[in-house]
Design an enzyme around this catalytic site. Structure first.
Site, short mmCIF file in Angstrom:
data_model
loop_
_atom_site.label_atom_id
_atom_site.label_comp_id
_atom_site.label_asym_id
_atom_site.label_seq_id
_atom_site.Cartn_x
_atom_site.Cartn_y
_atom_site.Cartn_z
N ASP A 110 9.75 -10.59 -5.32
CA ASP A 110 9.53 -9.60 -5.30
C ASP A 110 8.19 -9.53 -4.69
O ASP A 110 7.70 -7.80 -5.42
CB ASP A 110 8.35 -10.74 -6.61
CG ASP A 110 8.54 -10.93 -8.19
OD1 ASP A 110 10.24 -10.44 -8.09
OD2 ASP A 110 8.87 -12.03 -8.73
N ASP A 153 6.00 -13.21 -8.90
CA ASP A 153 5.20 -14.51 -7.88
C ASP A 153 5.84 -14.86 -6.99
O ASP A 153 5.68 -15.05 -6.13
CB ASP A 153 5.19 -15.39 -8.84
CG ASP A 153 7.16 -16.12 -9.20
OD1 ASP A 153 7.77 -15.49 -9.72
OD2 ASP A 153 6.66 -17.60 -9.21
N CYS A 174 -6.42 10.74 14.00
CA CYS A 174 -5.89 10.36 15.10
C CYS A 174 -4.74 10.06 14.77
O CYS A 174 -3.40 10.46 16.13
CB CYS A 174 -5.82 8.93 14.89
SG CYS A 174 -7.66 8.67 15.61
N CYS A 199 -8.34 7.09 12.50
CA CYS A 199 -8.51 8.25 10.42
C CYS A 199 -7.39 9.17 11.23
O CYS A 199 -6.48 8.81 11.80
CB CYS A 199 -9.94 8.90 11.06
SG CYS A 199 -9.85 10.13 12.57
N ASP A 255 8.14 -9.66 -13.67
CA ASP A 255 8.73 -10.59 -13.39
C ASP A 255 9.35 -11.34 -14.43
O ASP A 255 8.26 -11.97 -15.36
CB ASP A 255 8.63 -10.61 -12.25
CG ASP A 255 10.06 -12.22 -11.03
OD1 ASP A 255 10.43 -12.15 -11.74
OD2 ASP A 255 9.48 -13.50 -11.37
#
Length: 703
Positions: free
Chosen positions: A602, A598, A17, A14, A416
Site C-alpha cells: 500500500d 497497512d 531555488c 525555497c 485496503d
C-alpha cells in the site's frame, strides 16, 4: 544516446531555488530536462551521455548549489540536517526563555542601572545564540547573494541582524529599549518550522529505504558446474540460476525451474494467505519462500525488480506532495520582502520628513517587530498541536503537520482490506474436530510446522487449553503438509488432495484438511475477521461524505464477502500499481482521496493519496508512508480524525482572521510613529496569546 543521472543537492531552500536550478540546468547544452525533488533534496537530470556527472556538478556549482552524485546507501543528508537544526533550535529556545525573563523585568518598570544591566545580560545571552542558531539563515542568505540571487533567508537575515545591531546600539548608549527578545524569538520560531520540514523529509527517505531493506543484500547463485556461491543481489544478471532456501527472502524476480513451495506474497499483493508455487511459476524479490527450497532463474534484479518499481512510485508520489511546501515558501517569499520594504519605507519617509536618524530607525524597528508574523505563524501550528494532542488521546497519531488540513478536505475514502478493515491475521472458523483426542493429535501436527495455517490452528487449539498428543514419525513435506502416526494410525494435515490422498475438497475459503487413517476427515476453514466496529465506522465515513470504497489485492470472493458486510463497493485483485493508478485517476477527476492501508504493497497508494492513514500494526513502510497512524483494534478513530480535522480547520481560519486583523490595525499605527518598540512587542505577544487561547478550544475536538 541519452542518460539519466541523479544528484543530491545542498542549499535548496525555497521555490526560487528550485526554479533557479531547474531553469539553469535545462538551459545547458546537452541537457534535455531537470526535475527537482524538494522533499528528498535531489535533482534528476536527463542529458546527453557524453556529459559526465562531474560536468553537471560543475554546472550546478556555477548556479550556486553544491551537488553530489546520489548513492542509495549514502547516509541520509536530511537526518544530519535534522540533528543540526535540533541543536540550533535548542540553543535558540534556551536563550529566548532567559532573555524573555529579563525583558519582563524591564517591561515591569526596571529603570536606570538595573535596566542597563538587564539589557547587557540580554545581549550576552542573545548575541552568541543568534550568531550560532542563525547560521542556517545567514549562510543560506550569503550563499544566495554571492550568486546574485535571493531567497527567503535574505530578508530574514537582514531583519534579525538589523534588530540585533539596533538593540546593541541602544544598550551601549543607555537607551530605553532593546529588542534582543524579538530577534531570538523570531529565530526560534523559524527554526521550529525548518526542523519540522527536515524531519518530514527524513521520514520520506526512511519509507523508501525501509521498503528496499526487504530485499536481501546477497543471493546464492548456482554456478554452471553445480557449485554455489553468494553474490550481491545488485550484481545478479538475468538468466542466472538462484537457490532460495525455505524460510528465506527471495532476492530477485524470476521463474521457478525446480521445486514446489508456498510463498508469502503479502509484501506485494496484500494477500494474507500463502500461495502455492511450482516449476514454471514466478516469484518476486522481497517475498518469502516458506516451505521448500526453490531454484529460480532470474529475470530481473536490483533496480529492475517489482519492489524497486514500488519504491520509485513512493518517491514520485512524495515529490508531488511537496507542492504544499512550495506554496508555503511562496507565501513566505512574498511576506518577508513586503514587511521589510514597509519598514524601509517607514524609515525613509520619517527621515525625509525630518524626524532624525535615531527616531526614524526606532520607527522602522517598531514596524519590524509589530509585523513579526508570530500570530500568523502560530495560527496553523498551535491549532494542529492542540488537535494532535486531542487525537492522540483518542488513539490517532499525526505524523505530518499538514495532514489535518488535507484530511478536512478529503471527499473520497479508499480502504485496503487485509490489516485495515480486517485484523490482518488468519483465524480458523470451522472444521476443527470436537473430539479432544483428535484435536490434541491435530495440535501435535500443527505445532510441527511454521506454515501460517498451521500456526493459526495451533494458536486456536492452545487458546482452548489443549495440549499436544504423542505423535510419532513426524515429517513435513514441502508444499504438501505434515504427516505423523498417532495411536497406530497415519494422520495428515495439509493440502486437501494430499491429506485426503487424492480426493480434493471443495471450498471457497482459505483452508486445509486434517485426515485420519480409517477415520474422519476435517476441512478447516480460515477467515481474516473484520475489525469489530468496521461497519459502523464505514457508515460514519459515508455520513461525512467520503463515499468509502474497498480496494484489495485479495480474491474476488473474499472481497465480495467483506464489501457486502460493509455495504460498499469493492475492487479485487488490485496490484500496488493499480491502487496508485486508481488514486491518480480519482484525483485527476477532482477528488481528494483519503487512503487507508497497512501493507508494504500500500506504500505507493498511501504516498500518492491526498491524505493517508494506517493502523499501528502496519508494516514499517506503511506507517512511514501514512500521514496519520491509529491504534487499537477498532476503525472508529478514522471518522473521529476526519471530524477533528474539520473542526481544526475552522479554528485555523478564525486564527487567520485574528492575525490579519491585528496587522491591519497595528501596522498603520506603527508606521505613523504612534507605537513604541515596547508597545509593539506587547501587541505582538498579545495577538499571539489570543490565537493560542482560541486554539485551546480544540482540546475536545476528537469526539
Amino acid at each position: 544516446m541519452s542518460a539519466r543521472s541523479e544528484f543530491a543537492v545542498e542549499g535548496l531552500r525555497c521555490a526560487s531555488c528550485i526554479a533557479k536550478l531547474e531553469t539553469g540546468l535545462a538551459g545547458t547544452a546537452g541537457v534535455a530536462s531537470a526535475r527537482v525533488n524538494f522533499t528528498t533534496r535531489r535533482v534528476t537530470v536527463e542529458h546527453d551521455a557524453r556529459i559526465g556527472d562531474a560536468d553537471l556538478c560543475a554546472t550546478m556549482r556555477g548556479l550556486g548549489f553544491e551537488a553530489h552524485p546520489f548513492a542509495l546507501d549514502a547516509p541520509s543528508a536530511a537526518k544530519g540536517e535534522s540533528k543540526a537544526l535540533m541543536l540550533a533550535l535548542a540553543v535558540a529556545g534556551f536563550a529566548a526563555m532567559n532573555v524573555m525573563l529579563l525583558s519582563v523585568s524591564v517591561w515591569s518598570g526596571a529603570e536606570g542601572a538595573t535596566r542597563e544591566l538587564f539589557h547587557w545580560l540580554s545581549a550576552l545571552i542573545a548575541i552568541p545564540a543568534i550568531a550560532y542558531s542563525g547560521r542556517t539563515f545567514f549562510q543560506s542568505a550569503w550563499g544566495a547573494l554571492r550568486q546574485g540571487r535571493t531567497n527567503m533567508d535574505v530578508p530574514i537575515s537582514i531583519g534579525v541582524v538589523l534588530t540585533t545591531l539596533m538593540s546593541l546600539y541602544e544598550t551601549a548608549t543607555g537607551g530605553a529599549h532593546a529588542y534582543f527578545d524579538g530577534a531570538i524569538m523570531l529565530i526560534f520560531f523559524l527554526l521550529a518550522g525548518r526542523f519540522l520540514d527536515s524531519v518530514m523529509r527524513a521520514r520520506a527517505q526512511d519509507g523508501v529505504a525501509a521498503l528496499l531493506r526487504h530485499v536481501p543484500d546477497s543471493v546464492t547463485v548456482v554456478m554452471p558446474d553445480g557449485s554455489t556461491r553468494p553474490v550481491a543481489a545488485a550484481e545478479v544478471e538475468p538468466g542466472m540460476r538462484i537457490l532460495v532456501a525455505a524460510g528465506e527472502r527471495i532476492g530477485v524476480d524470476g521463474l521457478i525451474e525446480q521445486g514446489a513451495s508456498d510463498v508469502d506474497r503479502s509484501l506485494v499483493t496484500g494477500e494474507s494467505a500463502p500461495e502455492a508455487v511450482a516449476a514454471g511459476g514466478n516469484v518476486l524479490a522481497g517475498t518469502v519462500n516458506l516451505t521448500a527450497p526453490l531454484t529460480v532463474r532470474a529475470t530481473a534484479a536490483g533496480p529492475d525488480t517489482v519492489i524497486a518499481d514500488i519504491a520509485r512510485l513512493m518517491e514520485t508520489a512524495g515529490q508531488s506532495k511537496s507542492r504544499y511546501v512550495r506554496i508555503a515558501d511562496r507565501a513566505s517569499r512574498l511576506y518577508a520582502p513586503a514587511v521589510h520594504s514597509l519598514a524601509a519605507l517607514s524609515f525613509l519617509g520619517w527621515y525625509v520628513a525630518g524626524a532624525g536618524l535615531h527616531q526614524s530607525v526606532m520607527i522602522a524597528v517598531a514596524v519590524l517587530i509589530i509585523t513579526c508574523p508570530c500570530a500568523l505563524g502560530l495560527a496553523v501550528p498551535i491549532s494542529q498541536v492542540v488537535a494532535a494532542g486531542a487525537l492522540m488521546r483518542a488513539g490517532v497519531l499525526i505524523k505530518d503537520g499538514s495532514a489535518l488540513e488535507r484530511l478536512a478536505e478529503a471527499d473520497k475514502a479508499l480502504l485496503d482490506k487485509t490489516g485495515t478493515v480486517t485484523l490482518g491475521s488468519l483465524t480458523s472458523v470451522s472444521g476443527l474436530p470436537d473430539d479432544p483426542g483428535l484435536a490434541s493429535a491435530l495440535l501435535a501436527l500443527a505445532g510441527a510446522s511454521r506454515h501460517p495455517l498451521s500456526v493459526a490452528i495451533a494458536r486456536r487449539l492452545q487458546s482452548d487449553g489443549l495440549t499436544a498428543a504423542a505423535v510419532f514419525d513426524l515429517a513435513e513435506f514441502p508444499g504438501l503438509g505434515v504427516e505423523g502416526r498417532w495411536a497406530g494410525r497415519e494422520i495428515r494435515l495439509g493440502r486437501d488432495d494430499w491429506a485426503r490422498q487424492g480426493e480434493s475438497a471443495a471450498g471457497d475459503r482459505v483452508g486445509c484438511t486434517f485426515a485420519v487413517e480409517a477415520g474422519p476427515d476435517f476441512r478447516i476453514s480460515f477467515v481474516d475477521g473484520l475489525r469489530p466496529d468496521a461497519p459502523a465506522a464505514v457508515a460514519r465515513l459515508r455520513e461525512q461524505g467520503l463515499d468509502p470504497m474497498l480496494v484489495s489485492g485479495d480474491s474476488y470472493e473474499v472481497v465480495r464477502q467483506v464489501s457486502r458486510a460493509l455495504g460498499i463497493f469493492g475492487a479485487a485483485r488490485v496490484s500496488p500499481a493499480g491502487k496508485h493508478a486508481t488514486i491518480e485517476r480519482l484525483q485527476a477527476a477532482g477528488h481528494r482521496v483519503l487512503m487507508l492501508g497497512d501493507g508494504l504493497n500500500d506504500g505507493p497508494a498511501l504516498k500518492a493519496a491526498y491524505v493517508s492513514m494506517a493502523p499501528a500494526t502496519a508494516s514499517d513502510v506503511g506507517q512511514l508512508a501514512a500521514d496519520l497512524v491509529f491504534f487499537g483494534d477498532k476503525l472508529a478513530p478514522v471518522p473521529v480524525a476526519v471530524s477533528a480535522a474539520r473542526r481544526t480547520m475552522a479554528v485555523v481560519r478564525q486564527n487567520f482572521v485574528i492575525a490579519i486583523g491585528y496587522n491591519v490595525f497595528a501596522v498603520p499605527l506603527a508606521i505613523a510613529g504612534l507605537v513604541t518598540p515596547l508597545i509593539a512587542a506587547l501587541a505582538m505577544s498579545g495577538s499571539s496569546l489570543i490565537v493560542v487561547a482560541n486554539a485551546l478550544r480544540l482540546r475536545r475536538a476528537a469526539r
